[in-house]
Design an enzyme around this catalytic site. Sequence first.
Site, short mmCIF file in Angstrom:
data_model
loop_
_atom_site.label_atom_id
_atom_site.label_comp_id
_atom_site.label_asym_id
_atom_site.label_seq_id
_atom_site.Cartn_x
_atom_site.Cartn_y
_atom_site.Cartn_z
CD GLU A 82 -17.46 31.59 -4.06
OE1 GLU A 82 -17.45 32.73 -3.54
OE2 GLU A 82 -17.32 31.41 -5.27
CD GLU A 88 -17.07 29.11 -10.63
OE1 GLU A 88 -17.27 30.12 -9.95
OE2 GLU A 88 -15.93 28.73 -10.97
CG ASP A 117 -17.14 28.49 -6.38
OD1 ASP A 117 -18.20 28.82 -5.85
OD2 ASP A 117 -16.09 29.16 -6.31
#
Length: 314
Positions: A124, A128, A126
């Site tokens: 993953e 955010e 990310d």
Amino acid sequence: MSRFPGELLRAGIFISCFVFVLSSSRNVNYTPSNLTHLTDLFPHRTFAQGFSEFFGGPNIQLTNNGSYVNLMLNKSSGSGFVSRDRYKYGFFSTAIKLPSGYTSGVVVAFYMSNADNFPHTHDEIDFELLGHEKRKEWILQTNLYGNGSTGTGREEKFRLWFDPTEEFHQYSIIWNDYHIVFLVDNIPVREVNHSQAISSIYPSKAMSVYATIWDGSQWATHGGKYPVNYKFEPFVASFGEMEMEGCILDPTTSVASCPESGLSIDPVQGEAFAKLSQQQNMGMEWARKRFMFYSYCKDAARFKVLPPECNGAK
Ligand SMILES: *[C@@H]1O[C@H](CO)[C@@H](O)[C@H](O)[C@H]1NC(C)=O
Ligand SMILES: *[C@@H]1O[C@H](CO)[C@@H](O)[C@H](O)[C@H]1NC(C)=O
Ligand SMILES: *[C@@H]1O[C@H](CO)[C@@H](O)[C@H](O)[C@H]1NC(C)=O
Ligand SMILES: *[C@@H]1O[C@H](CO)[C@@H](O)[C@H](O)[C@H]1NC(C)=O
Ligand SMILES: *[C@@H]1O[C@H](CO)[C@@H](O)[C@H](O)[C@H]1NC(C)=O
């Protein structure tokens, strides 16, 4: 106890200073003469040219014939979209305009993941964006996991040098065999080299690209201290200028086919994507010095032994 006027006055002065500091740290644009605008190198994709619904269908609204996507969070649901293809390496970008006003607990994410295909060994990468309480600002968090390393968050947190609710700003990911780079308006804010120290958790399996808005009350606000207040719904995040270029996985053969190498705009092997330029490094230094306020590599209270890649980290 009653409050004395003096106290209120002091509080007022304190708040004005605080607001002043916040507003004066903004709009300090970093515009080196020749910082490469990687986002200018690739065509924008419409929703139909690469994406489909991930969840919350009725809360997804396409505008400008699908060049822009509004993702809505209301009391009944958040929403999200996902790339149709999976990629192993490439350049992935979107412009986002965030919801304004009180947004505590609201999380807007632009990320890559293969958790659906590899529940125990997923990768993953990310971006955010974390909403805020009164008088605070949106926070940008970056993170990555590799081969199921979910026990160790590798978060870094930044303030932004602009108001992300006023206009669209670009959030981009370079991911290839050389490094992972997070960029905001083409300024790198974080580089993770594919070094020996991190190789066992370096994201290395094909991933889908996601954009979502969701209720992160529990996760993002100290265990639900400042949950989403649905008095202010709907929360709408707008996405546009979507770009995805790289090696596309053939799901039947599990082989990824890459762009012709040697092209100057090859995001997998091209020089502009394999190594940061001096200008980009200067931009990154600027962003990290002034706007990064948390790095897992500095969090000795959390890690008895810092992750190996933290040695000598800036
Ligand atoms: C809207 O998008 C569709 C599919 O992507 C395309 O065929 C059509 O020409 C577009 N219409 C306009 C007005 O751009
Ligand atoms: C949330 O938005 C959807 C789509 O606009 C709507 O159908 C639904 O009624 C809304 N839910 C609430 C609780 O407002
Ligand atoms: C990544 O590696 C390059 C050399 O290949 C080096 O110049 C750069 O400082 C490294 N970046 C980080 C964040 O360690
Ligand atoms: C990924 O994790 C699995 C299960 O823990 C392990 O068997 C495998 O060797 C790991 N792969 C790499 C590249 O480290
Ligand atoms: C532009 O970038 C190149 C390569 O990074 C550098 O050599 C050159 O000095 C830069 N020019 C200016 C005007 O900053």
